[in-house]
Design a protein around this motif. Structure first.
Motif, mmCIF file in Angstrom:
data_model
loop_
_atom_site.group_PDB
_atom_site.id
_atom_site.type_symbol
_atom_site.label_atom_id
_atom_site.label_comp_id
_atom_site.label_asym_id
_atom_site.label_seq_id
_atom_site.Cartn_x
_atom_site.Cartn_y
_atom_site.Cartn_z
ATOM 1 N N ASP A 187 22.933 52.093 31.459
ATOM 2 C CA ASP A 187 22.593 52.982 30.352
ATOM 3 C C ASP A 187 21.600 52.354 29.380
ATOM 4 O O ASP A 187 20.681 53.017 28.908
ATOM 5 C CB ASP A 187 23.868 53.395 29.605
ATOM 6 N N ASP A 188 21.789 51.087 29.055
ATOM 7 C CA ASP A 188 20.915 50.419 28.083
ATOM 8 C C ASP A 188 20.427 49.107 28.682
ATOM 9 O O ASP A 188 20.937 48.026 28.363
ATOM 10 C CB ASP A 188 21.671 50.166 26.774
ATOM 11 N N PRO A 189 19.451 49.159 29.570
ATOM 12 C CA PRO A 189 18.994 47.929 30.225
ATOM 13 C C PRO A 189 18.347 46.940 29.264
ATOM 14 O O PRO A 189 18.458 45.731 29.459
ATOM 15 C CB PRO A 189 17.988 48.436 31.266
ATOM 16 N N ALA A 190 17.686 47.431 28.213
ATOM 17 C CA ALA A 190 17.063 46.516 27.253
ATOM 18 C C ALA A 190 18.115 45.666 26.555
ATOM 19 O O ALA A 190 17.933 44.464 26.344
ATOM 20 C CB ALA A 190 16.238 47.303 26.234
ATOM 21 N N ASP A 191 19.236 46.285 26.200
ATOM 22 C CA ASP A 191 20.307 45.531 25.549
ATOM 23 C C ASP A 191 20.894 44.497 26.512
ATOM 24 O O ASP A 191 21.231 43.385 26.108
ATOM 25 C CB ASP A 191 21.397 46.487 25.079
ATOM 26 N N ALA A 192 21.019 44.849 27.799
ATOM 27 C CA ALA A 192 21.538 43.898 28.781
ATOM 28 C C ALA A 192 20.619 42.696 28.924
ATOM 29 O O ALA A 192 21.076 41.553 29.026
ATOM 30 C CB ALA A 192 21.716 44.595 30.134
ATOM 31 N N VAL A 193 19.298 42.918 28.901
ATOM 32 C CA VAL A 193 18.352 41.802 29.016
ATOM 33 C C VAL A 193 18.424 40.908 27.785
ATOM 34 O O VAL A 193 18.385 39.675 27.885
ATOM 35 C CB VAL A 193 16.924 42.351 29.222
ATOM 36 N N ARG A 194 18.555 41.520 26.611
ATOM 37 C CA ARG A 194 18.676 40.712 25.386
ATOM 38 C C ARG A 194 19.955 39.883 25.401
ATOM 39 O O ARG A 194 19.949 38.703 25.040
ATOM 40 C CB ARG A 194 18.647 41.623 24.156
ATOM 41 N N ALA A 195 21.063 40.492 25.820
ATOM 42 C CA ALA A 195 22.327 39.756 25.869
ATOM 43 C C ALA A 195 22.259 38.626 26.890
ATOM 44 O O ALA A 195 22.815 37.539 26.667
ATOM 45 C CB ALA A 195 23.474 40.709 26.201
ATOM 46 N N ALA A 196 21.586 38.850 28.011
ATOM 47 C CA ALA A 196 21.442 37.785 29.007
ATOM 48 C C ALA A 196 20.644 36.621 28.449
ATOM 49 O O ALA A 196 20.936 35.451 28.746
ATOM 50 C CB ALA A 196 20.768 38.344 30.265
ATOM 51 N N ALA A 197 19.625 36.916 27.633
ATOM 52 C CA ALA A 197 18.847 35.845 27.007
ATOM 53 C C ALA A 197 19.714 35.016 26.073
ATOM 54 O O ALA A 197 19.555 33.790 25.978
ATOM 55 C CB ALA A 197 17.657 36.434 26.265
ATOM 56 N N LEU A 198 20.666 35.651 25.372
ATOM 57 C CA LEU A 198 21.570 34.907 24.490
ATOM 58 C C LEU A 198 22.500 34.012 25.296
ATOM 59 O O LEU A 198 22.813 32.889 24.891
ATOM 60 C CB LEU A 198 22.378 35.882 23.636
ATOM 61 N N VAL A 199 22.973 34.502 26.436
ATOM 62 C CA VAL A 199 23.850 33.680 27.286
ATOM 63 C C VAL A 199 23.098 32.471 27.811
ATOM 64 O O VAL A 199 23.614 31.344 27.839
ATOM 65 C CB VAL A 199 24.403 34.516 28.456
ATOM 66 N N ALA A 200 21.836 32.668 28.222
ATOM 67 C CA ALA A 200 21.043 31.564 28.770
ATOM 68 C C ALA A 200 20.646 30.568 27.703
ATOM 69 O O ALA A 200 20.464 29.375 27.988
ATOM 70 C CB ALA A 200 19.801 32.113 29.476
ATOM 71 N N GLY A 201 20.504 31.015 26.448
ATOM 72 C CA GLY A 201 20.091 30.103 25.390
ATOM 73 C C GLY A 201 18.646 29.670 25.558
ATOM 74 O O GLY A 201 17.815 30.355 26.166
ATOM 75 N N SER A 202 18.349 28.502 25.032
ATOM 76 C CA SER A 202 16.971 28.003 25.066
ATOM 77 C C SER A 202 16.663 27.197 26.322
ATOM 78 O O SER A 202 15.503 27.055 26.706
ATOM 79 C CB SER A 202 16.703 27.141 23.829
#
Length: 671
Positions: A187-202
């Motif tokens: 439903d919200d792929p953009a939010d999923a990509v943002r959340a994945a970036a937070l999990v991966a960190g820097s």
């Protein structure tokens, strides 16, 4: 005429991929597709079912209509280079199969809200192959980092896990990942990509390496048998026989329990951990003499001790309840301690009978110690305690609480402890009394400080390390409610001849006198995971209208998890020479999660109200040795060109203290 589309021409969104092309892409890239499916599938399936489901998702991606090529992301050209693997994974056949895999893995965990959590998903969402009977399959266990990542991924939705796999395992750009997730039904792929970036960190490369490790590889698995007894019973008996077997089994268990005493049940979760982490035969056992010939003098140098180190049943119950405590087990943890199963076989420190309990102590090799205790009588619930002990040393790894009651505690001492004694911190003039220690390293009962009421005594243990480790010195530890007692140190006041801010052991006269005035403040530090406590006498102040002096003490508690707590105390002079130890410190400031009074916060200033013997009220302020000017503002005002100040003020005057350092820096404090 070519049989396949030209790699330079991107097919349209309605282009159908032939079954043969899709099968070739699937077979060639099968391991990476299964890894992506395994990452996306719900962790609640368990590792065995998740492995099978990942293979089933990939294998069933060829069923039904031939897959369509995914729609390309607008404005994002396909990569022109990157090697044969990168080029192959951008091919229409592979992209179509990958889309089907992601869509199916996401659908597997998509259930109606009313669907029971323990009931399998509908058949339409449940892959039917492959089927494995008689064996349990598990990916190879990774390290603590991989285990922590797996736990973190279990707390995020499936679209986030899919986005993380597409970004790091498939190296898709953010736009391409959003488009693929949208076509997969997110439903919200953009939010999923943002959340994945937070999990991966820097550190994306570090997370990518962990995702490519054996922890997340369902193609390289280990096998274990299933429940053999249950399988045998199911094959031999019908429903009526099962009822009879349950009754007969219950009677047999009751008979066994009456003869040997009931034992806590082992959690079935212990059978789901690979790598032999919960096998008593695989426990790490340090040689008895290693502590005297090693550069790492901490818990890793402790040999196993106790009279039940070979009791396989006790060790199995302890390890099983560590992996998955049963409902009746009382679990306690110090703040910041992870309550997770061991990632590798732990080290056995102790297994034996202490009082009316059988006790087992483990060290996980780095961060934690775990204590398991069960009653010898078979009545009552077991206890399971977790505590952090990372970066322990000669003093902070010198003892562990092996048994504790409301009034006393018994310790297991480190093998390098040559002498042990007890003393009362509130009676510094009283000599230390020898503490009896058994052959297994367990001490006699040591009184615990009272939890409430008057603070009349504060028992501590004085230990001396062996000369074999060239660290022969005495030090103090005190029980603050955790498995490891806190190490007590002392930093002398300015002008004492000691180097600035160099904590030393509190076994000397000055250290004992300082703790005699401030030990009762340790009540506020109970059960908070304290590693060490240092008393820094940062100032001494002449009191106005008297010939007496008062001490300013910064009591800093460092925790195992890192943050510190600071209690600034004003220690007034005694009422009379005969009561030299009766005056105790008054806490005037309590700071949490601060670097004050440590090597990262070497300057401090504080203030308080004080009533002189003549009845006059003052605001007193003092700073550490680098302070050369103090100013008090508010209802009370005054300036002093030095590290202390006294100003006449009403009893409840509001004030603020500002200080200037020799290097031009400033400090401030408020009541």
């Amino acid at each position: 005429m070519p049989l396949h589309p030209s790699p330079l021409r991107h097919p349209g969104p309605d282009t159908r991929i032939g079954v043969k092309e899709a099968e070739a892409a699937l077979v060639e890239h099968y391991p990476r597709l299964v890894r992506l499916a395994y990452l996306t599938l719900p962790p609640g399936l368990g590792r065995h079912r998740r492995v099978l489901a990942a293979h089933a998702v990939v294998q069933r991606s060829l069923y039904g209509k031939p897959p369509s090529a995914p729609r390309p992301a607008e404005g994002v050209p396909a990569p022109r280079s990157g090697g044969p693997v990168a080029a192959a994974t951008q091919a229409p056949a592979y992209a179509g199969v990958r889309l089907r895999v992601v869509r199916s893995a996401l659908a597997y965990g998509r259930r109606p809200r009313w669907w029971p959590g323990r009931v399998p998903a509908p058949a339409a969402l449940r892959p039917s192959v492959p089927v494995v009977r008689g064996l349990r399959l598990f990916p190879r266990a990774g390290g603590m980092d991989e285990f922590a990542l797996d736990r973190a991924l279990a707390d995020v939705p499936a679209p986030v896990r899919a986005a993380l796999g597409l970004r790091l395992l498939e190296s898709l750009p953010a736009d391409g990942t959003r488009l693929l997730l949208a076509e997969a039904g997110v439903d919200d792929p953009a939010d999923a990509v943002r959340a994945a970036a937070l999990v991966a960190g820097s550190d994306h490369e570090r997370v990518r390496r962990m995702l490519r490790s054996g922890e997340f590889d369902p193609c390289t698995v280990q096998t274990r048998p299933g429940d053999l007894l249950r399988r045998r019973h199911r094959g031999r008996a019908g429903a009526a026989c099962l009822v009879l077997l349950v009754v007969a089994g219950g009677l047999a268990l009751s008979a066994d329990g009456g003869a040997e005493g009931a034992r806590p049940q082992v959690s079935p979760l212990r059978r789901t951990l690979p790598g032999g982490a919960l096998d008593p035969a695989g426990l790490v056992r340090t040689p008895p003499a290693q502590w005297a010939d090693t550069s790492r003098v901490d818990f890793s140098a402790w040999p196993p001790r106790g009279d039940r180190t070979d009791d396989t049943g006790l060790l199995e119950r302890a390890l099983g309840n560590w992996a998955g405590p049963t409902a009746d087990v009382a679990v306690t943890t110090t703040p910041g301690t992870a309550v997770v199963p061991p990632a590798q076989p732990p080290q056995l420190l102790f297994a034996g009978e202490v009082g009316d309990e059988a006790v087992v102590l483990f060290h996980d090799g780095g961060v934690r110690v775990v204590r398991y205790a069960e009653p010898l009588s078979g009545e009552g619930a077991p206890d399971l305690d977790f505590a952090r002990v990372d970066d322990a040393d000669v003093t902070t790894a010198a003892a562990l609480a092996v048994s504790r009651t409301g009034t006393s505690v018994r310790y297991l001492l480190a093998p390098w402890v040559a002498e042990s004694a007890t003393r009362d911190l509130l009676a510094p003039d009283a000599p230390a009394r020898a503490l009896d220690v058994g052959g297994d390293g367990v001490t006699a009962a040591v009184p615990r400080p009272e939890g409430g009421g008057a603070c009349d005594s504060w028992p501590a243990v004085q230990l001396r390390s062996s000369e074999k480790i060239v660290e022969k010195h005495a030090f103090l530890v005190a029980d603050l409610g955790d498995l490891a007692p806190a190490h007590l140190t002392h930093t002398p006041r300015p002008g004492s001849g000691a180097p600035a801010r160099q904590p030393r052991e509190a076994t000397g006269t000055d250290g004992l006198l300082s703790w005699a005035r401030t030990a009762c403040s340790l009540r506020d530090l109970r059960d908070s995971g304290v590693r060490a406590v240092n008393n820094w006498q940062f100032a001494q102040q002449r009191l106005p209208g008297t010939r007496s002096t008062a001490d300013w003490v910064c009591t800093r508690a460092d925790t195992w998890r890192g943050p510190g707590r600071v209690l600034v105390q004003f220690v007034p002079p005694s009422a009379s020479p005969s009561a030299s130890l009766s005056a105790r410190g008054e806490v005037v400031s309590d700071r949490r999660n601060t670097a004050l009074c440590s090597r990262f916060g070497q300057h401090v200033v504080a203030g308080t109200h004080w009533k002189s013997p003549t009845g006059a009220w003052y605001v007193l302020a003092a700073g550490s040795r680098a302070v050369h000017r103090i100013e008090v503002t508010g209802s009370a005002r005054g300036v002093s060109e030095g590290p202390t100040l006294a100003v006449r003020a009403p009893r409840n005057a509001a004030y603020h203290v500002n200080a200037r350092l020799h290097d031009g820096g400033t400090l401030s404090a408020s009541p």
